[in-house]
Design an enzyme around this catalytic site. Sequence first.
Site, PDB file in Angstrom:
ATOM      1  N   ASP A  37       0.856  -1.196   0.000  1.00  0.00           N
ATOM      2  CA  ASP A  37       0.000   0.000   0.000  1.00  0.00           C
ATOM      3  C   ASP A  37       0.889   1.243   0.000  1.00  0.00           C
ATOM      4  O   ASP A  37       1.782   1.375   0.829  1.00  0.00           O
ATOM      5  CB  ASP A  37      -0.919  -0.025   1.233  1.00  0.00           C
ATOM      6  CG  ASP A  37      -2.110   0.894   1.082  1.00  0.00           C
ATOM      7  OD1 ASP A  37      -1.931   2.044   0.640  1.00  0.00           O
ATOM      8  OD2 ASP A  37      -3.236   0.462   1.410  1.00  0.00           O
ATOM      9  N   SER A  78      -7.312   3.799  -1.277  1.00  0.00           N
ATOM     10  CA  SER A  78      -7.065   2.355  -1.282  1.00  0.00           C
ATOM     11  C   SER A  78      -8.323   1.534  -1.550  1.00  0.00           C
ATOM     12  O   SER A  78      -8.235   0.407  -2.034  1.00  0.00           O
ATOM     13  CB  SER A  78      -6.460   1.913   0.050  1.00  0.00           C
ATOM     14  OG  SER A  78      -5.184   2.475   0.195  1.00  0.00           O
ATOM     15  N   HIS A 253       1.949   8.809   4.769  1.00  0.00           N
ATOM     16  CA  HIS A 253       1.040   9.820   5.347  1.00  0.00           C
ATOM     17  C   HIS A 253       1.731  10.591   6.470  1.00  0.00           C
ATOM     18  O   HIS A 253       1.479  11.764   6.664  1.00  0.00           O
ATOM     19  CB  HIS A 253      -0.229   9.150   5.896  1.00  0.00           C
ATOM     20  CG  HIS A 253      -1.177   8.696   4.829  1.00  0.00           C
ATOM     21  ND1 HIS A 253      -1.837   9.572   3.996  1.00  0.00           N
ATOM     22  CD2 HIS A 253      -1.584   7.453   4.461  1.00  0.00           C
ATOM     23  CE1 HIS A 253      -2.613   8.883   3.157  1.00  0.00           C
ATOM     24  NE2 HIS A 253      -2.469   7.593   3.413  1.00  0.00           N
ATOM     25  N   ASP A 291      -1.335  -0.078  -4.680  1.00  0.00           N
ATOM     26  CA  ASP A 291      -2.629   0.517  -5.039  1.00  0.00           C
ATOM     27  C   ASP A 291      -2.466   1.967  -5.509  1.00  0.00           C
ATOM     28  O   ASP A 291      -3.259   2.481  -6.270  1.00  0.00           O
ATOM     29  CB  ASP A 291      -3.624   0.419  -3.878  1.00  0.00           C
ATOM     30  CG  ASP A 291      -3.037   0.845  -2.542  1.00  0.00           C
ATOM     31  OD1 ASP A 291      -1.842   1.227  -2.482  1.00  0.00           O
ATOM     32  OD2 ASP A 291      -3.782   0.786  -1.553  1.00  0.00           O
ATOM     33  N   HIS A 292      -1.369   2.609  -5.040  1.00  0.00           N
ATOM     34  CA  HIS A 292      -1.058   4.009  -5.386  1.00  0.00           C
ATOM     35  C   HIS A 292       0.227   4.365  -4.671  1.00  0.00           C
ATOM     36  O   HIS A 292       0.712   3.590  -3.846  1.00  0.00           O
ATOM     37  CB  HIS A 292      -2.183   4.962  -4.922  1.00  0.00           C
ATOM     38  CG  HIS A 292      -2.525   4.772  -3.476  1.00  0.00           C
ATOM     39  ND1 HIS A 292      -1.699   5.185  -2.462  1.00  0.00           N
ATOM     40  CD2 HIS A 292      -3.567   4.142  -2.875  1.00  0.00           C
ATOM     41  CE1 HIS A 292      -2.220   4.844  -1.305  1.00  0.00           C
ATOM     42  NE2 HIS A 292      -3.363   4.186  -1.518  1.00  0.00           N
TER      43      HIS A 292
HETATM   44 MG    MG Z   1      -4.154  -0.917   2.604  1.00  0.00          MG
HETATM   45 ZN    ZN Z   2      -3.231   6.013   2.289  1.00  0.00          ZN
END
Ligand code: MG
Ligand code: ZN
Length: 351
Positions: A37, A78, A253, A291-292
């Site tokens: 992730d 996500s 983050h 996912d990104h």
């Molecule tokens: Mg995740």
């Molecule tokens: Zn995130």
Amino acid sequence: MMNICYFKKTSVLLVLFLFNSVTWSQDSPNIILLIGDGMGLTQISAGMYANGNSTALEGFEYIGLSKTSSSNNLVTDSAASGTAMATGVKTLNGVLGISSKNVRQKSILEICQDQGYKTALIGTSSIVHATPASFYAKEDSRYNYQNIALQLSKHSIDMFVGGGSKHFMSRKDKRNLIKEMSEYTFVKSITEYEKSKASKIGYFTYFDEPPAIIEGRSANLDKLTKITLDKLHLEKNPFFIMIEGAQIDWGGHDNNLKYVTSEFKDFNAAIQEALNFAKYYGNTLVVVTADHETGGLALLGGKKNRVFGKFNTEGHSATMVPVFSFGPNAESFKGIYENTEIFEKLKNTLK
Ligand code: MG
Ligand code: ZN
């Protein structure tokens, strides 16, 4: 007399076989999908440098690039990206398993189940978090954790490992889903997990979200991966498993590079276990992607095993993310394509 008994037993087995809609064949491949992730190319690069300039990703055969945008935003979350990879449709940020046209979608995990595959989900967030939930839940909001937990309790995933038992046992409706999930054996430690011979196992690693490695979580995603793959290998059926390095995103983050690289190293070791399994046993597709990207990270310098970076946002970015593949149908993952194609390519791998 013995011959008659033998004949009867065979007939019963034959009838059971005919009425069971098992469609897998001896050469149906296993699928191991690993999702980092928030793991863009700079997170991989930073983690690689921090890992002595090496990563398990160097052992893969093909590399592609995935376009991650959601149906309503260049920058995905996500849930939308998990849904795209798990079900093959673009949806709105925040939505799980339902298309932007409000159609509930079957996930690759569920398609595999229909074909008689064993299935597993393991990761370093809670098991109801957006990425794992994309593979079993149909929910308007990823934050409806108690509904998502209820959906998992009624699903038939064979093994799952993650945090978040509170969503199952400390609920507004006063139900205890762990008690209701009577077909599962719940284990309380990695040792118990390894020893268990049960066919359906739940392992809640934490009551809430698991902490970061830099805050005390053991870096054991590789062990959890190996234990789970060994269990799945004992079954005669093929399997589908999704393994998530969830907190690479949380480090992004937090704009904390040490958080990112420590979580990458944990995930990287799990990737190595998956690749070792595929190389040893064969007939196993391994796909690693993200996912990104998270944090808009740029790497600007450093010394041996130490890298300096700069984050440009506390959110996600719209950059494409790499896809690494090994094994049957791996070549189809090369090139540049939408994240929804990952679902199509996984589905096309099934026989
Ligand atoms: Mg995740
Ligand atoms: Zn995130």
